[in-house]
Design an enzyme around this catalytic site. Sequence first.
Site, PDB file in Angstrom:
ATOM      1  NE  ARG A 189      -4.380  -1.429   0.033  1.00  0.00           N
ATOM      2  CZ  ARG A 189      -4.409  -2.310  -0.563  1.00  0.00           C
ATOM      3  NH1 ARG A 189      -3.382  -2.518  -1.563  1.00  0.00           N
ATOM      4  NH2 ARG A 189      -5.616  -3.191  -0.738  1.00  0.00           N
ATOM      5  CD  GLU A 218      -3.008   3.030  -5.436  1.00  0.00           C
ATOM      6  OE1 GLU A 218      -4.299   2.514  -5.658  1.00  0.00           O
ATOM      7  OE2 GLU A 218      -2.118   2.447  -4.807  1.00  0.00           O
ATOM      8  CG  HIS A 237      -3.615  -0.493  -6.807  1.00  0.00           C
ATOM      9  ND1 HIS A 237      -3.963  -0.044  -5.431  1.00  0.00           N
ATOM     10  CD2 HIS A 237      -3.574  -2.125  -6.366  1.00  0.00           C
ATOM     11  CE1 HIS A 237      -4.283  -1.107  -4.642  1.00  0.00           C
ATOM     12  NE2 HIS A 237      -4.053  -2.246  -5.368  1.00  0.00           N
TER      13      HIS A 237
END
Lengths: 271, 266
Positions: A189, A218, A237
Amino acid sequence: MWYHKPVINEELLQSLPNLKIVASSGVGIDHLDLSLLSSYGVKLSNTPFVVSTDTADLGMALMLASSRRLVEGYQMAVSPDTEYFPADWLGAELSGATLGIVGMGTIGYKVAERAKAFEMKILYHNRNQRNKEEESAVGAIYCKKIDDLLHQSDFVLLSVNLTAETHKLIGKRELELMKPTATLINISRGLVVDQDALVEALHNKVIKAAALDVTYPEPLPRDHPLLKLKNVIITPHIGSATKKTRRLMMENMTESIQAGLTGFPIPNEVL
Amino acid sequence: RPTIDRELLESLPNLKVIGNSGVGVDHLDLKMISNFGVKVTNTPHAVADPTADIGMALMLASARRLVEGCQIAVSPDTKYFAVDWLGVEVTRATLGIIGMGSIGYKVAQRARAFNMRILYHNRNRRRKEEEEAVGAHYCEKMEDLLQQSDFVMLVVNLTPETHKLIGKKELGLMKPTATLINISRGGVIDQDALVEALQNKVIRAAALDVTYPEPLPRDHPLLKLNNIIITPHIGTATVQAVRMMAEEAIANMLAVLNGQPIPSEV
């Protein structure tokens, strides 16, 4: 829910009095307030195991792409200005290099299995030491102190979950303990890394490079310094972004929801 | 470089050996050089690991759309990351290795750790123990490998037999979801056929460390496709490999000059 949306807050839960279960995609649950959900009697499930191999694969992809300067190389190969390929343009080898895995859960262990085939030396740091057979199977050496791992590693890969303990686990101090020739890879993360400290470390060549599948937030703001650095690779991601795995995630979530609605034991329930 | 032609060899009457860095010798006229009584050596050991690594890097980057992903992550126009943006799996997929020499075998060793199903095609079958060690299945007919593979990786050397080994027919045999990876030589693929196959989605994508020529002309259609990754022949472009190639080449050349057994004579 997919990818942190919708945001599960007091307002939403009050407006959905019949809500029985929230099925969250992926393994991370850092975006959810567990005690809030519990106080409304709403159950929670995630999809822990199906994401493991894809995420480990992406960790390897980032490590390989970074060490061999794949993205830069691609840009050179297709650039309108390229006239020849310079002979002295070099990357670094994985074979014989040391990989330090921070977080040796399911995903971390699968990274170790893959890295072993590249003849990497594997160190790991984890809350608990794995058992001897597990360690021998991948040739992984336990570092009780993260500092020891950071000192010795050519590649540091973060595969912890995000908790109060791992928030900003890698900050200025940890980056300075790393070798100046080392690369940081993050598939956990964004908040596990102190991003400002990372920008500074990359800018001042305290470490060689970083490869991040995750950031905070993000996407990053379009003027963020991380986007301008030459020695960073960022991917959007995509740790679990394959057709097969997304399908399996959907199936898992559907099973959990069905169980939650019919009062059966919930597969992948988060307690 | 330098180009070894008749003119050069005639100007160097005392030349005993040409120590080539790298393993490929397709750029050398071996017959002509031999007629001048000059030996040729290469460096097969130094190149194997880094080249196998680049093969894996290209396979992973292509499958997971890494280059595209990077572009999205940094593009000024990106406002959010789309949830339905997907790549394909590497773990448990089928990898077909064409050319199971030292490099091909090291690719197999790495791919096994990803639980890939490994098929291979080679002039000669490997020993049972070697096959079992990496879980590789021999395909006597290349067609069988092409039809079953999710990823096809070319690891042959370039010879008259392997020139344009992969053409329109071979590409047509591959799965439409398959990826072609080339870490051998550009000449092993019929490039025009590849352009057509990629444009018409006959195969999903390609990842090439080698092309013909290198670099490609700047207006070449391969550079315009979005289902291709090209890297600038960096299979051995590591600090370690460059040093090892130099050491291996020097050891070979000294052996020739000292009349000793030559480690890697071609």
